[in-house]
Motif scaffolding. Structure first.
Motif, PDB file in Angstrom:
ATOM      1  N   PRO A 101       0.804  -1.219   0.000  1.00 59.69           N
ATOM      2  CA  PRO A 101       0.000   0.000   0.000  1.00 59.69           C
ATOM      3  C   PRO A 101       0.842   1.276   0.000  1.00 59.69           C
ATOM      4  O   PRO A 101       1.950   1.312   0.534  1.00 59.69           O
ATOM      5  CB  PRO A 101      -0.797  -0.113   1.292  1.00 59.69           C
ATOM      6  N   LEU A 102       0.274   2.303  -0.611  1.00 59.54           N
ATOM      7  CA  LEU A 102       0.814   3.659  -0.522  1.00 59.54           C
ATOM      8  C   LEU A 102      -0.168   4.477   0.301  1.00 59.54           C
ATOM      9  O   LEU A 102      -1.369   4.519  -0.015  1.00 59.54           O
ATOM     10  CB  LEU A 102       0.965   4.272  -1.912  1.00 59.54           C
ATOM     11  N   VAL A 103       0.325   5.105   1.366  1.00 57.26           N
ATOM     12  CA  VAL A 103      -0.510   5.973   2.197  1.00 57.26           C
ATOM     13  C   VAL A 103      -0.175   7.423   1.863  1.00 57.26           C
ATOM     14  O   VAL A 103       0.977   7.853   2.008  1.00 57.26           O
ATOM     15  CB  VAL A 103      -0.277   5.719   3.698  1.00 57.26           C
ATOM     16  N   ILE A 104      -1.169   8.164   1.404  1.00 56.18           N
ATOM     17  CA  ILE A 104      -1.005   9.600   1.176  1.00 56.18           C
ATOM     18  C   ILE A 104      -1.583  10.283   2.407  1.00 56.18           C
ATOM     19  O   ILE A 104      -2.800  10.299   2.623  1.00 56.18           O
ATOM     20  CB  ILE A 104      -1.705  10.036  -0.118  1.00 56.18           C
ATOM     21  N   GLU A 105      -0.691  10.814   3.245  1.00 57.64           N
ATOM     22  CA  GLU A 105      -1.037  11.146   4.629  1.00 57.64           C
ATOM     23  C   GLU A 105      -1.934  12.363   4.817  1.00 57.64           C
ATOM     24  O   GLU A 105      -2.619  12.482   5.815  1.00 57.64           O
ATOM     25  CB  GLU A 105       0.241  11.344   5.449  1.00 57.64           C
ATOM     26  N   GLY A 106      -1.895  13.308   3.896  1.00 57.91           N
ATOM     27  CA  GLY A 106      -2.719  14.494   4.065  1.00 57.91           C
ATOM     28  C   GLY A 106      -2.022  15.582   4.861  1.00 57.91           C
ATOM     29  O   GLY A 106      -0.849  15.461   5.231  1.00 57.91           O
ATOM     30  N   HIS A 107      -2.747  16.656   5.125  1.00 57.25           N
ATOM     31  CA  HIS A 107      -2.172  17.817   5.795  1.00 57.25           C
ATOM     32  C   HIS A 107      -1.888  17.576   7.270  1.00 57.25           C
ATOM     33  O   HIS A 107      -1.130  18.315   7.891  1.00 57.25           O
ATOM     34  CB  HIS A 107      -3.125  19.016   5.671  1.00 57.25           C
ATOM     35  N   GLU A 108      -2.543  16.564   7.846  1.00 58.17           N
ATOM     36  CA  GLU A 108      -2.374  16.299   9.278  1.00 58.17           C
ATOM     37  C   GLU A 108      -1.981  14.835   9.464  1.00 58.17           C
ATOM     38  O   GLU A 108      -2.794  14.010   9.884  1.00 58.17           O
ATOM     39  CB  GLU A 108      -3.670  16.616  10.022  1.00 58.17           C
ATOM     40  N   PRO A 109      -0.704  14.472   9.150  1.00 57.89           N
ATOM     41  CA  PRO A 109      -0.284  13.073   9.290  1.00 57.89           C
ATOM     42  C   PRO A 109      -0.547  12.550  10.706  1.00 57.89           C
ATOM     43  O   PRO A 109      -0.191  13.192  11.690  1.00 57.89           O
ATOM     44  CB  PRO A 109       1.222  13.128   9.007  1.00 57.89           C
TER      45      PRO A 109
END
Length: 309
Positions: A29-37
């Motif tokens: 999997p690839l996790v795209i964490e967003g502005h608030e990891p």
């Protein structure tokens, strides 16, 4: 354009758990964490209601541990934000803020819901030091103390009623003279001897010292009068906004903007797209329930892909 079996959009307990299960299933999997990891727990202090930590654990530490555990099994992380997706055909097209684009056989959405705040100075800086948006998480720390709750809907009534289990007094501050909450929720609050109301009013300032919140300055909108009210805690009961704007209306949402999932599953109305955590849960909104739904989304994604081949 790079193609992945699974892309997880968002982090937090749901995203990290989904990553743990999909990585252990060799789905890379690839996790795209967003502005608030790490999600909202990274803004909290002590977490006492996550199983397995008898002495409690700090929110940021819990999230760091989860991330470290998923990395052990090969999860990849990308510190950016998804700006848009195309769900009209598979593989799904994911566009990131940093310019990167991906194709994904399956998507797991765990972008969470952001608590609404008042927009007054210092409120975010004082989270965990007298300011909270989660009575279930933090109510225990206000035993025999005086607290104020802002809001007039069901969220505010639920928060206030829960807080009466611990606090000696709970004041609800509402900008109008009538509540928006459902009638049963209103009546429960009115009937509770520990709850009083401050009508037609709003919080203008949070007063604090090095230990945290000590008082709030409240303005009466009818008279213009301002008063300083001592308090040990200020709870935001004005609801949560699900982080779904990037979906562009391609997934079915409920009336409050949360992703609708099929009963008892993480399945959305788009085959191959699954949702977990607070972005699809307006009821529980707890780290442990988010983690459980992340497990469900991962297992469903794995089995759904197997069914396609």
């Amino acid at each position: 354009m790079e193609k992945r079996k699974v892309i997880i959009i968002g982090s937090g307990p749901a995203g990290y758990t989904a990553a743990l299960y999909t990585s252990r299933a060799n789905l890379e999997p690839l996790v795209i964490e967003g502005h608030e990891p790490g999600g909202q727990l990274t803004t909290t202090t002590e977490v006492d209601n996550f199983p397995g930590f008898p002495e409690g654990i700090m929110g940021p530490e819990l999230m760091a541990n989860m991330k470290k555990q998923t990395a052990r099994f090969g999860t990849e992380y990308l510190s950016t934000h998804v700006t848009k997706v195309d769900l009209s055909k598979r593989p799904f097209h994911v566009v990131c803020e940093n310019g990167k684009e991906f194709l994904a056989e399956t998507l797991i959405i765990s972008t969470g819901a952001s608590a609404k705040y008042l927009g007054i100075p210092n409120e975010k800086e004082l989270i965990g030091r007298g300011v909270s948006a989660c009575a279930t998480c933090d109510g225990f720390f206000y035993r025999n103390k005086v607290v104020h709750v802002v809001g007039g809907g069901d969220t505010a009534m639920e928060e206030a009623t829960f807080l009466t289990k611990f606090a000696s007094k709970v004041y609800i501050i509402h900008r109008r003279d009538t509540l928006r909450a459902s009638k049963p929720m209103q009546q429960r609050a009115f009937d509770n001897p520990k709850i009083d109301f401050v009508w037609n009013s709003g919080v203008e300032e949070i007063i604090h010292d090095q230990t945290g919140v000590t008082a709030i300055r409240v303005k009466n909108y009818e008279t213009g009068e301002e008063t300083v009210r001592p308090t040990d805690g200020l709870f935001m009961g004005i609801g949560h906004k699900p982080n779904t704007d990037f979906l562009g209306g391609q997934i079915e949402l409920d009336s409050h903007g949360f992703i609708k999932t099929k009963a008892g599953t993480p399945d959305t109305n788009v085959p191959g797209v699954f949702a977990c955590g607070d972005v699809q849960d307006s009821y529980y909104r707890q780290a442990i329930s988010a983690a459980g739904s992340g497990c469900m989304a991962a297992i469903r994604a794995e089995r759904w892909m197997e069914d396609q081949h």
